[in-house]
Design an enzyme around this catalytic site. Structure first.
Site, PDB file in Angstrom:
ATOM      1  N   HIS A  22       0.796  -1.237   0.000  1.00  0.00           N
ATOM      2  CA  HIS A  22       0.000   0.000   0.000  1.00  0.00           C
ATOM      3  C   HIS A  22       0.828   1.286   0.000  1.00  0.00           C
ATOM      4  CE1 HIS A  22      -3.503  -2.397   0.096  1.00  0.00           C
ATOM      5  NE2 HIS A  22      -3.724  -2.486   1.386  1.00  0.00           N
TER       6      HIS A  22
ATOM      7  N   HIS B 131      -9.790   2.248   0.224  1.00  0.00           N
ATOM      8  CA  HIS B 131      -9.739   1.111   1.138  1.00  0.00           C
ATOM      9  C   HIS B 131     -10.855   1.164   2.192  1.00  0.00           C
ATOM     10  CE1 HIS B 131      -7.903  -2.170   3.342  1.00  0.00           C
ATOM     11  NE2 HIS B 131      -6.895  -2.206   2.503  1.00  0.00           N
TER      12      HIS B 131
ATOM     13  N   GLU C  60     -11.513  -3.409  -3.219  1.00  0.00           N
ATOM     14  CA  GLU C  60     -10.488  -2.462  -3.650  1.00  0.00           C
ATOM     15  C   GLU C  60     -10.278  -2.627  -5.144  1.00  0.00           C
ATOM     16  OE1 GLU C  60      -7.066  -3.147  -0.887  1.00  0.00           O
ATOM     17  OE2 GLU C  60      -8.597  -4.348   0.100  1.00  0.00           O
TER      18      GLU C  60
HETATM   19  C1  BGC Z   1      -4.712  -6.324   1.872  1.00  0.00           C
HETATM   20  C2  BGC Z   1      -4.589  -7.071   3.170  1.00  0.00           C
HETATM   21  C3  BGC Z   1      -4.102  -6.100   4.201  1.00  0.00           C
HETATM   22  C4  BGC Z   1      -5.085  -4.955   4.311  1.00  0.00           C
HETATM   23  C5  BGC Z   1      -4.630  -3.839   5.186  1.00  0.00           C
HETATM   24  C6  BGC Z   1      -5.719  -5.239   2.060  1.00  0.00           C
HETATM   25  O1  BGC Z   1      -5.809  -4.492   0.887  1.00  0.00           O
HETATM   26  O2  BGC Z   1      -5.065  -7.152   0.805  1.00  0.00           O
HETATM   27  O3  BGC Z   1      -3.705  -8.150   3.041  1.00  0.00           O
HETATM   28  O4  BGC Z   1      -3.916  -6.700   5.432  1.00  0.00           O
HETATM   29  O5  BGC Z   1      -5.266  -4.379   3.068  1.00  0.00           O
HETATM   30  O6  BGC Z   1      -4.608  -4.106   6.473  1.00  0.00           O
END
Ligand code: BGC
Length: 342
Positions: A107, A176, A307
């Site tokens: 991310h 998210h 997402e």
């Molecule tokens: C991911 C997870 C991650 C989460 C954030 C998601 O987009 O796929 O693996 O733990 O975001 O905490």
């Protein structure tokens, strides 16, 4: 018709500036979005009886968003999802990102687009946030100008992402938000019926990096082309939850991505997008330790994320959809979150 109001939300520590909150309201929806991380902090949707509930997980105050927390409601960038070992090559040059989710980059890095203050501009039916991600930010090549625009159109929240780069760089932007259509603070999402319009998905290794195969969903737990009740489905297939990219059918035009129906309230969320994929994440890592809005706690599986995005690790997997943005090109993607009752 939508109205937009603007108010202070909180002060960042050490003179970091004022975070503002923008409230977008139509007959059917009310959305609060703050300039910290372009984060959706509340989303009120009516049920079959016309009773509104907030359907996104989050915090009442800025402090909640500044603590370590799993990206509630935020915009993710410069590259959403995982990049294997935080390493990639662009035009022969190797780049190294911080490893913030061992052994990968997740991310956007340590301080991604979710952890910065954006510059807002009020529109007649929404709000636009912009910022310049400096050359080398979090290890990424070149400067990136970014615009994230939220608009409200009746029951639809539309999110548009645009970007321009000074050097070739991977770009993958998403939102998210964690939804719970029973109302945030409800203990789980097991009674939600989920449909995802994908014939294939990406199997992953134990670090959640796609192994490279684009696998048919046919005959697997990943076949969500017809609605499944989530709790029962997880049980039937002995799954801990979903945290996978589904490969969407369709071109760069607007296409159907997913539908989630909560029968008890009647609330329906339909997602449309121009993106080639969607990470369906069922909040597997939520553990009930965060203090949410209205005294809510958020245990495992108490929210789901859709997402919309490019495929994870695309920068290292040449057979995945292209993820590089080059100077003179424009990154331009849109996702529609459409709420209704049925
Ligand atoms: C991911 C997870 C991650 C989460 C954030 C998601 O987009 O796929 O693996 O733990 O975001 O905490």
């Amino acid at each position: 018709m939508a109205s937009v109001t603007r108010a202070a939300f909180g002060e960042l520590p050490s003179g970091g500036g004022t975070v503002e909150k923008f409230q977008l309201q139509s007959d059917l929806l009310r959305v609060d979005i703050i300039s910290w991380g372009c984060t959706i902090t509340a989303l009120e949707v009516k049920d079959r009886q016309g009773r509104a509930s907030d359907v996104v997980l989050g915090f009442a105050e800025l402090e909640g968003y500044l603590q370590k927390q799993p990206y509630f409601g935020a915009v993710i960038g410069r590259v959403a999802n995982r990049i294997a070992k935080g390493t990639f090559k662009v035009d022969g040059k190797e780049y190294h990102l911080a490893i913030n989710k061992e052994p990968n980059s997740l991310h956007g890095g340590v301080r991604g687009f979710d952890k910065v203050l954006w510059t807002p501009r009020v529109l007649s039916n929404g709000v636009q946030f912009s910022r310049v991600s400096p050359d080398g930010e979090e290890g990424y090549p070149g400067e990136l100008k970014v615009w994230v625009t939220y608009t409200l159109d009746g029951g639809e929240l539309v999110v548009n992402y645009r970007a321009q780069a000074s050097q070739a760089t991977p770009v993958n932007l998403t939102n998210h938000s964690y939804f719970n259509l029973a109302g945030q603070g409800s203990p789980n999402i097991y009674d939600h019926e989920v449909t995802i319009e994908a014939d294939t998905y990406l199997p992953v290794d134990e670090t959640l990096i796609p192994i490279g195969e684009v696998a048919p969903v046919q005959g697997t737990a990943f076949d969500l082309r017809k609605p499944v009740e989530l709790g029962k489905h997880l049980q039937d297939f002995h799954l801990n939850g979903f945290d996978h990219n589904f490969c969407l059918k369709g071109s760069k035009e607007k296409h159907f991505c997913a539908r989630v129906h909560h029968a008890a309230s009647g609330r329906v969320l339909e997602v449309y997008t121009t993106q080639p994929g969607v990470q369906f994440y069922t909040g597997n890592f939520l553990d009930g330790t965060l203090k949410g809005k209205n005294g809510a706690v958020y245990p495992k599986h108490s929210g789901f994320c859709l997402e919309t995005q490019n495929w994870p690790d695309a920068v290292n997997q040449p057979h995945f959809p292209p993820v590089l943005l080059r100077p003179g090109e424009e990154y331009d993607h849109t996702t529609w979150f459409k709420f209704s009752v049925a």
